[in-house]
Structure formats: C-alpha cells, structure tokens
Write an enzyme that holds these catalytic residues in place. Structure first.
Site, PDB file in Angstrom:
ATOM      1  N   SER A   1       3.940  -9.391  20.195  1.00 28.13           N
ATOM      2  CA  SER A   1       4.851  -9.444  21.207  1.00 28.13           C
ATOM      3  C   SER A   1       5.411 -10.971  21.146  1.00 28.13           C
ATOM      4  CB  SER A   1       4.046  -9.123  22.712  1.00 28.13           C
ATOM      5  OG  SER A   1       4.677  -9.571  23.677  1.00 28.13           O
TER       6      SER A   1
ATOM      7  N   TYR B   1      -3.346  -9.364  28.105  1.00 30.55           N
ATOM      8  CA  TYR B   1      -2.268  -9.183  27.209  1.00 30.55           C
ATOM      9  C   TYR B   1      -1.972 -10.266  26.212  1.00 30.55           C
ATOM     10  CZ  TYR B   1       2.248  -6.859  25.903  1.00 30.55           C
ATOM     11  OH  TYR B   1       3.173  -6.397  25.092  1.00 30.55           O
TER      12      TYR B   1
END
Length: 256
Positions: A138, A151
């Site tokens: 990401s 995350y």
C-alpha cells in the site's frame, strides 16, 4: 504470455485481488482464488476469460489453512508459479484506543500470511528457476496516516519482506516486488467513504472527493484493472531484473 503458469491470488474474490487475478487470467495463467463472500461469481468471471480456475477458502490468519491452500494449488495445477499476496483487512482507531485483537488480526492477515505463503511457494519456484512473488502492500507501506497503526505497520513490513525475498533470490529466476496502491475504490475503502459521509453529513460523491483531496493529487481512484496490468508487467520478461521494488500507483500521493 503466462500459458501453463499458475497464479495463486489471496483475497481475490473482490476488489484488487480479483482485478489482478483477471489480468493474469487474460495472459493464460491458471488461477487459484481465495477469499470470502461470493465465490461463484468471481470463478465465473475468470472462467469467462478461458482460464482454468480453482478456489480455496483458507483463513489467511491461520498458518495451517495457508499450508492446506498451497498444497491444494499444487495438487490442482502442479505448482504455484506466481504468488500474489493480497489478502488484507483494516481497522481505524488511535493507538491508545486500538483493540488488541484487531491489531493481532491485521498483522496476521496483512503481513504474516504473506510470509507463510512465500515460504511455502519458494521451493518449487527455486527448483524451476522461475517464479514471481507480488506483494500487494500500500502507499501506507511507504508513508503513515493517523489512526492506522496496525495497517501501516503491516504494510511497511510487507515492503521489508519484499526486499529480503528479492535479495535472497537475486541470482535466480525468482523475483519479488511490491505494489503500493493509493486509494482504490474497493469494499474496504467504500466503508471509509460511507463513514466520512455519515460523520460529515455529506453525499457519498462529496465524501469521495474529500477522501481523494486529502491525499491523492490526481483526484482519481486507482483501479483494480490498472493494478492488474502492473502485476502482468512484473510477470513479463521485461521485468526479469526488477527486484525488490515498492512500486507506488498512487496518483502522486508519495510525490508530495
């Protein structure tokens, strides 16, 4: 280009994973899907591309189920030539309020599952002297955002795992690279859009613009189709010496 190759894509019954699976299927790869929710729909989408398709519902937080999935893929198609570690979940909260069970689950599914799938896929790839490991990290593997501690930590870990995997196989035909998307309008991101719309009392379209405006200069969502084409490139002869990169497709997010 990928005829007689087999690609296993985790978290591939929707969103980014399905987009990547379809792009690889168009190149002739056999596809092993994994994920929750609707299964028959995604299988039909892959089959419509004239690719062979199988499905395994491994819970990516459980190493023994990942082992069973890898064994299933090998039994179905011979071996896994292309591994796409895409499975991921999200939870948003400040660190002092972050539920410990959510931290553990995010690290397990977003990071540890990639380690387990990679360690199980590598021996056959090394024996064949050809393999592609593509980790869907990401933009949060490159930068941070508030309230996303687990995350961000997991995705930074995925980028680190990518580099080590690439280095350990640098003199072989096995490569490992990471894709780092910005905002992609997946079900995961749609939940954040819905929450923003509800919190601010604005329309869904306005919430999308606000979300993009905070981070992504292009004001465009990256699409699963675009990410799929990048995965195809990583599998191509042109990318044979692309090793250990974290390739951001983020509308200029990290360029700021």
């Amino acid at each position: 280009m990928l005829a007689n190759k087999t690609a296993l894509v985790t978290g591939s019954t929707s969103g980014i994973g399905l987009g990547i699976a379809k792009a690889l299927a168009r190149q002739g790869a056999n596809i092993v899907l994994n994920g929750f929710g609707d299964v028959e729909g995604p299988k039909a989408e892959i089959a419509a591309l004239r690719a062979k398709v199988a499905y395994h519902g491994a819970d990516m937080s459980k190493p023994e189920e990942i082992e069973a999935m890898m064994a299933f893929a090998a039994a179905e198609f011979g071996q896994v030539d292309i591994l796409v570690n895409n499975a991921g979940i999200q939870h948003v909260a400040r660190i002092e309020n972050f539920p410990v069970d959510r931290w553990d689950a995010i690290i397990a599914i977003n990071l540890t599952s990639a380690f387990h799938a990679t360690r199980l896929a590598l021996p056959a790839m090394q024996a064949a002297n050809w393999g592609r490991i593509i980790n869907v990290a990401s933009v949060h593997g490159l930068v941070g955002s508030a309230e996303k501690s687990a995350y961000v930590a997991a995705k930074h870990g995925v980028v680190g795992l990518t580099k080590v995997t690439a280095l350990e196989n640098a003199t072989s035909g096995v490569t490992c690279n990471a894709i780092c998307p910005g905002w992609v309008l997946t079900p995961l991101v749609q939940k954040q859009v819905d929450a923003k719309a509800a919190a601010l009392g604005v329309s869904n379209d306005d919430a999308k613009k606000l979300l993009l405006g905070e981070k992504e200069p292009s004001m465009q969502f990256t699409t699963p189709e675009e990410l799929g084409e990048l995965a195809v490139f990583f599998c191509s002869p042109a990318a044979a010496n692309v090793r250990g990169v974290a390739w951001n497709m983020d509308g200029g997010w990290v360029a700021q």
